[in-house]
Design a protein around this motif. Structure first.
Motif, PDB file in Angstrom:
ATOM      1  N   ALA A  15      -6.964   4.762   2.560  1.00 49.65           N
ATOM      2  CA  ALA A  15      -7.602   6.082   2.502  1.00 49.65           C
ATOM      3  C   ALA A  15      -7.013   6.970   1.411  1.00 49.65           C
ATOM      4  O   ALA A  15      -7.653   7.952   1.005  1.00 49.65           O
ATOM      5  N   TRP A  16      -5.820   6.639   0.918  1.00 51.42           N
ATOM      6  CA  TRP A  16      -5.155   7.466  -0.089  1.00 51.42           C
ATOM      7  C   TRP A  16      -5.449   7.014  -1.509  1.00 51.42           C
ATOM      8  O   TRP A  16      -5.026   7.661  -2.465  1.00 51.42           O
ATOM      9  N   VAL A  17      -6.150   5.917  -1.645  1.00 49.25           N
ATOM     10  CA  VAL A  17      -6.473   5.381  -2.970  1.00 49.25           C
ATOM     11  C   VAL A  17      -7.844   5.888  -3.398  1.00 49.25           C
ATOM     12  O   VAL A  17      -8.772   5.964  -2.585  1.00 49.25           O
ATOM     13  N   ALA A  18      -7.978   6.243  -4.667  1.00 48.63           N
ATOM     14  CA  ALA A  18      -9.244   6.779  -5.189  1.00 48.63           C
ATOM     15  C   ALA A  18     -10.392   5.819  -4.889  1.00 48.63           C
ATOM     16  O   ALA A  18     -10.223   4.599  -4.912  1.00 48.63           O
ATOM     17  N   ALA A  19     -11.563   6.388  -4.632  1.00 54.58           N
ATOM     18  CA  ALA A  19     -12.717   5.605  -4.194  1.00 54.58           C
ATOM     19  C   ALA A  19     -13.057   4.478  -5.155  1.00 54.58           C
ATOM     20  O   ALA A  19     -13.401   3.364  -4.731  1.00 54.58           O
ATOM     21  N   GLU A  20     -12.937   4.737  -6.454  1.00 57.46           N
ATOM     22  CA  GLU A  20     -13.314   3.702  -7.426  1.00 57.46           C
ATOM     23  C   GLU A  20     -12.333   2.535  -7.445  1.00 57.46           C
ATOM     24  O   GLU A  20     -12.663   1.440  -7.910  1.00 57.46           O
ATOM     25  N   ARG A  21     -11.133   2.736  -6.947  1.00 60.72           N
ATOM     26  CA  ARG A  21     -10.146   1.655  -6.901  1.00 60.72           C
ATOM     27  C   ARG A  21      -9.989   1.059  -5.507  1.00 60.72           C
ATOM     28  O   ARG A  21      -9.361   0.012  -5.345  1.00 60.72           O
ATOM     29  N   ARG A  22     -10.540   1.724  -4.523  1.00 65.50           N
ATOM     30  CA  ARG A  22     -10.263   1.350  -3.135  1.00 65.50           C
ATOM     31  C   ARG A  22     -10.678  -0.083  -2.799  1.00 65.50           C
ATOM     32  O   ARG A  22      -9.887  -0.812  -2.162  1.00 65.50           O
ATOM     33  N   PRO A  23     -11.870  -0.563  -3.178  1.00 62.05           N
ATOM     34  CA  PRO A  23     -12.223  -1.948  -2.831  1.00 62.05           C
ATOM     35  C   PRO A  23     -11.241  -2.967  -3.413  1.00 62.05           C
ATOM     36  O   PRO A  23     -10.838  -3.917  -2.732  1.00 62.05           O
ATOM     37  N   ARG A  24     -10.834  -2.774  -4.676  1.00 58.31           N
ATOM     38  CA  ARG A  24      -9.867  -3.689  -5.277  1.00 58.31           C
ATOM     39  C   ARG A  24      -8.513  -3.582  -4.602  1.00 58.31           C
ATOM     40  O   ARG A  24      -7.824  -4.589  -4.384  1.00 58.31           O
ATOM     41  N   PHE A  25      -8.135  -2.351  -4.273  1.00 61.21           N
ATOM     42  CA  PHE A  25      -6.847  -2.168  -3.612  1.00 61.21           C
ATOM     43  C   PHE A  25      -6.822  -2.895  -2.268  1.00 61.21           C
ATOM     44  O   PHE A  25      -5.855  -3.598  -1.948  1.00 61.21           O
ATOM     45  N   LYS A  26      -7.876  -2.745  -1.471  1.00 61.56           N
ATOM     46  CA  LYS A  26      -7.914  -3.387  -0.161  1.00 61.56           C
ATOM     47  C   LYS A  26      -7.823  -4.900  -0.299  1.00 61.56           C
ATOM     48  O   LYS A  26      -7.082  -5.566   0.442  1.00 61.56           O
ATOM     49  N   ALA A  27      -8.565  -5.457  -1.264  1.00 66.11           N
ATOM     50  CA  ALA A  27      -8.541  -6.909  -1.451  1.00 66.11           C
ATOM     51  C   ALA A  27      -7.175  -7.395  -1.910  1.00 66.11           C
ATOM     52  O   ALA A  27      -6.652  -8.398  -1.395  1.00 66.11           O
ATOM     53  N   LEU A  28      -6.578  -6.685  -2.852  1.00 69.77           N
ATOM     54  CA  LEU A  28      -5.283  -7.122  -3.382  1.00 69.77           C
ATOM     55  C   LEU A  28      -4.150  -6.801  -2.416  1.00 69.77           C
ATOM     56  O   LEU A  28      -3.127  -7.491  -2.418  1.00 69.77           O
ATOM     57  N   ARG A  29      -4.317  -5.762  -1.615  1.00 70.06           N
ATOM     58  CA  ARG A  29      -3.338  -5.504  -0.552  1.00 70.06           C
ATOM     59  C   ARG A  29      -3.311  -6.681   0.409  1.00 70.06           C
ATOM     60  O   ARG A  29      -2.235  -7.171   0.784  1.00 70.06           O
ATOM     61  N   GLU A  30      -4.475  -7.129   0.834  1.00 68.54           N
ATOM     62  CA  GLU A  30      -4.542  -8.287   1.727  1.00 68.54           C
ATOM     63  C   GLU A  30      -3.907  -9.508   1.063  1.00 68.54           C
ATOM     64  O   GLU A  30      -3.185 -10.278   1.696  1.00 68.54           O
ATOM     65  N   LEU A  31      -4.158  -9.667  -0.204  1.00 63.17           N
ATOM     66  CA  LEU A  31      -3.596 -10.796  -0.946  1.00 63.17           C
ATOM     67  C   LEU A  31      -2.076 -10.742  -0.965  1.00 63.17           C
ATOM     68  O   LEU A  31      -1.396 -11.743  -0.688  1.00 63.17           O
ATOM     69  N   ALA A  32      -1.532  -9.564  -1.293  1.00 61.23           N
ATOM     70  CA  ALA A  32      -0.078  -9.421  -1.407  1.00 61.23           C
ATOM     71  C   ALA A  32       0.624  -9.694  -0.087  1.00 61.23           C
ATOM     72  O   ALA A  32       1.741 -10.232  -0.065  1.00 61.23           O
ATOM     73  N   PHE A  33      -0.029  -9.346   1.013  1.00 60.26           N
ATOM     74  CA  PHE A  33       0.598  -9.545   2.318  1.00 60.26           C
ATOM     75  C   PHE A  33       0.355 -10.941   2.891  1.00 60.26           C
ATOM     76  O   PHE A  33       0.829 -11.244   3.985  1.00 60.26           O
TER      77      PHE A  33
END
Length: 263
Positions: free
Chosen positions: A63-81
């Motif tokens: 929720a703290w990541v800008a909307a235009e980056r949020r989908p990539r962030f969610k995918a790469l967050r899942e990847l990193a974990f």
């Protein structure tokens, strides 16, 4: 005349006593940035995101990541974990997935302080899911530790000093420089025989720029490190093994960051 002289002596004596008393008073404690409570919405207990159980709270960062980056962030967050197989840090960061994550880290560092914090959370997670402890048969045993340290250093150069004045980033900034010292000391000690002086000098140069060494020229990060980790600062200034204090503090704060992931 005698009365005027006596009055002068009394006044002078009072000044001396006052000066001595002032020297004996303890210096007022410096209020650190993390002790200031932000108004409005905020990320609570940020250090939990850097610990072993970070996966439990990491989705809150979306929720703290800008909307235009949020989908990539969610995918790469899942990847990193969910990195599997304990790859070496160099191997994983140089992969297609690792390169996508590294590019996103750069974007996040250039965004808001919350996005910068989210990027550091991902960096710490990569330190848990990839291997950077040197192996005996590794051709360049320092490479993985140095590559991991480079990810931390990129964040520190962007946010280490200014983050030390910020209630959200102050504690994470100190944690980051402790972990950076641990990583570079690992790189320094990686050869089977002797030590890697080049890694040691690179690590010291970066840290000196970030904290300032002389007491009169310390940065905000250096002052915060002195306040909360004085032994680490003492060794950094005057010990033969200058990275040892940072390494020791990082081991205590993050005992699971060993460079040997759990698979």
């Amino acid at each position: 005349m005698e009365k005027r002289i006596l009055a002068g002596l009394v006044a002078a004596g009072s000044l001396v006593v006052g000066a001595v008393g002032a020297r004996m008073l303890p210096a007022p404690r410096v209020r650190l940035a993390e002790e200031i409570v932000d108004e409005g919405p905020r990320i609570v207990e940020p250090m939990q995101f850097l610990g072993k159980g970070a996966g439990l709270r990491a989705p809150e960062l979306d929720a703290w990541v800008a909307a235009e980056r949020r989908p990539r962030f969610k995918a790469l967050r899942e990847l990193a974990f969910h990195v599997a197989g304990c790859p070496g840090t160099v191997e994983w960061v140089d992969s297609a997935e690792g390169q996508r994550l590294e590019r996103l880290l750069g974007e996040l560092r250039g965004g808001t302080r919350e996005e910068a914090f989210a990027s550091l959370v991902l960096v710490f997670q990569i330190a848990r899911t990839t291997e950077w402890k040197p192996g005996i048969l590794t051709q360049t045993p320092e490479a993985n530790a140095e590559r991991m340290a480079g990810l931390v250093a990129d964040w520190l150069r962007a946010w280490g000093v200014r983050g030390s004045r910020d209630p959200l980033l102050a504690e994470p900034a100190r944690a980051a420089i402790l972990v950076y010292g641990r990583l570079m000391r690992t790189a320094q000690q990686s050869p089977v025989i002797g030590t890697n002086s080049a890694s040691y000098q690179r690590g010291l140069k970066t840290i000196e720029e970030l904290v300032g060494i002389d007491a009169g020229r310390r940065t905000a990060l250096g002052e915060a490190l002195q306040a909360r980790h004085p032994e680490a600062m003492r060794k950094l200034v005057g010990d033969m093994d200058r990275l040892r204090g940072l390494d020791d503090e990082a081991r205590t704060m993050f005992p699971d960051l060993t460079g040997e992931c759990d698979g």
